[in-house]
Design an enzyme around this catalytic site. Structure first.
Site, PDB file in Angstrom:
ATOM      1  N   HIS A  57      32.826  34.401  36.396  1.00  0.00           N
ATOM      2  CA  HIS A  57      32.033  35.141  35.978  1.00  0.00           C
ATOM      3  C   HIS A  57      31.486  34.872  34.678  1.00  0.00           C
ATOM      4  CE1 HIS A  57      35.619  37.328  35.393  1.00  0.00           C
ATOM      5  NE2 HIS A  57      34.690  37.803  34.449  1.00  0.00           N
ATOM      6  N   HIS A  59      31.890  35.831  31.712  1.00  0.00           N
ATOM      7  CA  HIS A  59      32.667  36.562  30.382  1.00  0.00           C
ATOM      8  C   HIS A  59      33.345  35.143  29.710  1.00  0.00           C
ATOM      9  CE1 HIS A  59      33.087  40.994  32.142  1.00  0.00           C
ATOM     10  NE2 HIS A  59      31.818  40.624  31.184  1.00  0.00           N
ATOM     11  N   ASP A  61      35.922  34.762  28.135  1.00  0.00           N
ATOM     12  CA  ASP A  61      37.486  34.879  27.982  1.00  0.00           C
ATOM     13  C   ASP A  61      37.899  34.407  29.772  1.00  0.00           C
ATOM     14  OD1 ASP A  61      36.886  37.419  29.574  1.00  0.00           O
ATOM     15  OD2 ASP A  61      38.541  37.374  29.846  1.00  0.00           O
ATOM     16  N   HIS A  62      36.859  33.142  30.527  1.00  0.00           N
ATOM     17  CA  HIS A  62      36.401  32.683  31.615  1.00  0.00           C
ATOM     18  C   HIS A  62      35.558  31.471  31.820  1.00  0.00           C
ATOM     19  CE1 HIS A  62      38.634  35.830  34.080  1.00  0.00           C
ATOM     20  NE2 HIS A  62      38.255  36.926  32.728  1.00  0.00           N
ATOM     21  N   HIS A 115      32.573  43.875  39.190  1.00  0.00           N
ATOM     22  CA  HIS A 115      32.928  44.033  37.655  1.00  0.00           C
ATOM     23  C   HIS A 115      31.790  43.131  36.596  1.00  0.00           C
ATOM     24  CE1 HIS A 115      35.481  42.983  34.044  1.00  0.00           C
ATOM     25  NE2 HIS A 115      35.122  40.965  34.254  1.00  0.00           N
ATOM     26  N   ASP A 134      37.975  38.673  37.819  1.00  0.00           N
ATOM     27  CA  ASP A 134      38.570  39.576  37.711  1.00  0.00           C
ATOM     28  C   ASP A 134      38.461  40.721  38.290  1.00  0.00           C
ATOM     29  OD1 ASP A 134      39.439  38.507  35.369  1.00  0.00           O
ATOM     30  OD2 ASP A 134      38.012  39.321  33.861  1.00  0.00           O
ATOM     31  N   HIS A 172      43.558  38.002  34.992  1.00  0.00           N
ATOM     32  CA  HIS A 172      44.677  38.241  33.983  1.00  0.00           C
ATOM     33  C   HIS A 172      46.434  38.752  34.381  1.00  0.00           C
ATOM     34  CE1 HIS A 172      41.516  38.738  30.805  1.00  0.00           C
ATOM     35  NE2 HIS A 172      40.800  38.927  31.951  1.00  0.00           N
TER      36      HIS A 172
HETATM   37 FE    FE Z   1      38.579  38.144  32.051  1.00  0.00          FE
HETATM   38 ZN    ZN Z   2      35.669  39.273  33.018  1.00  0.00          ZN
END
Ligand code: FE
Ligand code: ZN
Length: 256
Positions: A57, A59, A61-62, A115, A134, A172
């Site tokens: 996805h 985001h 942090d990915h 998400h 996530d 995570h």
């Molecule tokens: Fe994440």
């Molecule tokens: Zn995420």
């Protein structure tokens, strides 16, 4: 056929990046590179190059490491078609039912909105490996930033239908706090209590709790159990619509 070899690369505060290698061909992939530096260090330490980057996805942090890794290794970036406008580095977009291969290992794409609206998961049946970002966490699920409870419940249902032996590689290390929440939902679930104790021990030793195993998730993860009579009864919602029960549990977690 040679099953995928999968290693965890911890990144940022609590993200996991996955280093995935099909050993027969030496094809190497990275799933959800939060950042480039730990990936480069892992590849250089092994003398490997990088063929593929898979994103679940949009985001940061990915996908934060996409651009630098793509530049450095010429890797092909594969991610959700529905997020093409939000991930500038994509080379190939995929949808529900599309296939992604790593060497001789075939993966299928699931669209799992909730998400985020474009979220996808990759299921490599020959390696029993699910990369789900996530969407599903060990003892938890992602927050509903862009989706409805209905969508997330349906998405989790797709993942829950995989074999009990499926290994869950999520985005995570949230397991210990998820466990603290889960026992408030089902305080009498023995499998959950045993698992929560084991998780606390693992984390005290600094060990990852990932991958999780789907069979155990089904018995202990409250977000997969919204249609289970024991879970429904435990929160005073016996006989209610599973999606309403799911929404209630998700709401309690948001406030936890
Ligand atoms: Fe994440
Ligand atoms: Zn995420």
């Amino acid at each position: 056929m040679s099953a995928l070899q999968i290693e965890l690369i911890p990144a940022l505060t609590d993200n996991y990046i996955y280093l995935v290698r099909e050993p027969a061909s030496g094809t190497t992939a990275i799933v959800d590179p939060a950042e480039a530096q730990p990936v480069i260090a892992a590849l250089e330490g092994r003398g490997w190059t990088l063929d593929l980057i898979l994103n679940t996805h949009h985001h940061g942090d990915h996908i934060g490491g996409n651009a630098e890794l793509k530049d450095r290794y010429g890797a092909t970036v594969i991610g959700p078609a529905a997020d093409a406008h939000r991930i500038g580095t994509l080379d190939r977009t995929v949808r529900e039912g599309d296939h992604v291969t790593i060497g001789d290992q075939d993966g299928v794409v699931f669209e799992v909105p909730g998400h985020t609206s474009g979220h996808i998961a990759f299921w490599f049946a020959g390696s029993d490996a699910l990369f789900c970002g996530d969407t599903l966490f060990a003892l938890g699920c992602g927050r509903l930033f862009e989706g409805t409870p209905q969508q997330m419940w349906a998405s989790l249902g797709k993942l829950r239908a995989l074999p009990d032996s499926a290994m869950i590689y999520c985005g995570h290390e949230y397991t210990e706090s998820n466990a603290r929440f889960a026992v408030t939902i089902e305080p009498d679930n023995t499998a959950l209590k045993d698992r929560a104790a084991a998780i606390a021990t693992q984390r005290r030793k600094g060990q990852p709790t990932i991958p999780a195993v789907l069979g155990l998730e089904k018995a202990t993860n409250p977000f997969l159990r919204a249609d289970d009579p024991a879970t429904q009864a435990a929160i005073g919602m016996a006989g209610r619509e599973p999606v309403a029960v799911f929404a209630e549990i998700r709401g309690r977690k948001d406030r936890f």
